[in-house]
Design a protein around this motif. Structure first.
Motif, PDB file in Angstrom:
ATOM      1  N   UNK A 107      34.331  41.303  29.208  1.00  0.00           N
ATOM      2  CA  UNK A 107      34.822  41.228  30.586  1.00  0.00           C
ATOM      3  C   UNK A 107      34.969  39.755  30.970  1.00  0.00           C
ATOM      4  N   UNK A 108      36.143  39.370  31.456  1.00  0.00           N
ATOM      5  CA  UNK A 108      36.384  37.994  31.891  1.00  0.00           C
ATOM      6  C   UNK A 108      36.400  37.953  33.416  1.00  0.00           C
ATOM      7  N   UNK A 109      35.459  37.184  33.955  1.00  0.00           N
ATOM      8  CA  UNK A 109      35.363  37.068  35.415  1.00  0.00           C
ATOM      9  C   UNK A 109      36.484  36.186  35.932  1.00  0.00           C
ATOM     10  N   UNK A 110      37.139  36.633  36.998  1.00  0.00           N
ATOM     11  CA  UNK A 110      38.228  35.877  37.601  1.00  0.00           C
ATOM     12  C   UNK A 110      38.013  35.826  39.117  1.00  0.00           C
ATOM     13  N   UNK A 111      38.431  34.728  39.695  1.00  0.00           N
ATOM     14  CA  UNK A 111      38.391  34.583  41.143  1.00  0.00           C
ATOM     15  C   UNK A 111      39.820  34.385  41.609  1.00  0.00           C
ATOM     16  N   UNK A 112      40.260  35.266  42.469  1.00  0.00           N
ATOM     17  CA  UNK A 112      41.622  35.167  42.987  1.00  0.00           C
ATOM     18  C   UNK A 112      41.649  34.122  44.094  1.00  0.00           C
ATOM     19  N   UNK A 113      42.316  33.026  43.850  1.00  0.00           N
ATOM     20  CA  UNK A 113      42.336  31.931  44.821  1.00  0.00           C
ATOM     21  C   UNK A 113      43.659  31.820  45.558  1.00  0.00           C
TER      22      UNK A 113
END
Length: 131
Positions: free
Chosen positions: A9-15
């Motif tokens: 699982x790759x953590x992503x932050x939608x900016x």
């Protein structure tokens, strides 16, 4: 031979939305800060090394270089200055009067306004700009 799949699982932050929110906040605070300035009459104030901010209830007297007198943005003649000031003080008993006078005015003009405060026992403060 079994095929291994990458199940990490790759953590992503939608900016993308954060930049829009920051832009709107910046715009909001810029507009509010220009509206929050109660002194519409622009003048160059005397300079002072110490500048104290007050959060008290204030009544502002502004004197322009043409010797026009304003009480809270409302123009009054010098003869009517005392009555207008006293009528504003009746509403707010604990108010402080801030005098905004240009730095190049004569001292006598300032003293004439301060005599109204001394005569009526009012609290006067002279507005200055930082050095």
């Amino acid at each position: 031979m079994p095929v291994r799949r990458n199940k990490r699982f790759h953590a992503e932050v939608a900016t993308s939305s954060l930049s829009d929110i920051m832009f709107f906040l910046l715009l909001f605070f810029l507009i509010i800060s220009t509206l929050a300035n109660p002194n519409v009459i622009k003048m160059t104030l005397p300079k002072s090394k110490t500048n104290e901010k007050t959060n008290k209830q204030l009544i502002t007297i502004s004197v322009t270089e043409e010797k026009r007198f304003y009480v809270d943005k409302e123009e009054v003649g010098f003869e009517d200055l005392e009555t207008k000031l006293l009528s504003k003080m009746d509403v707010d008993k604990n108010s402080t009067v801030v005098i905004r006078i240009p730095f190049n005015m004569q001292v006598q003009d300032l003293v004439d306004v301060l005599q109204i405060g001394v005569k009526n026992k009012l609290k006067f403060v002279i507005a200055t700009s930082p050095k």
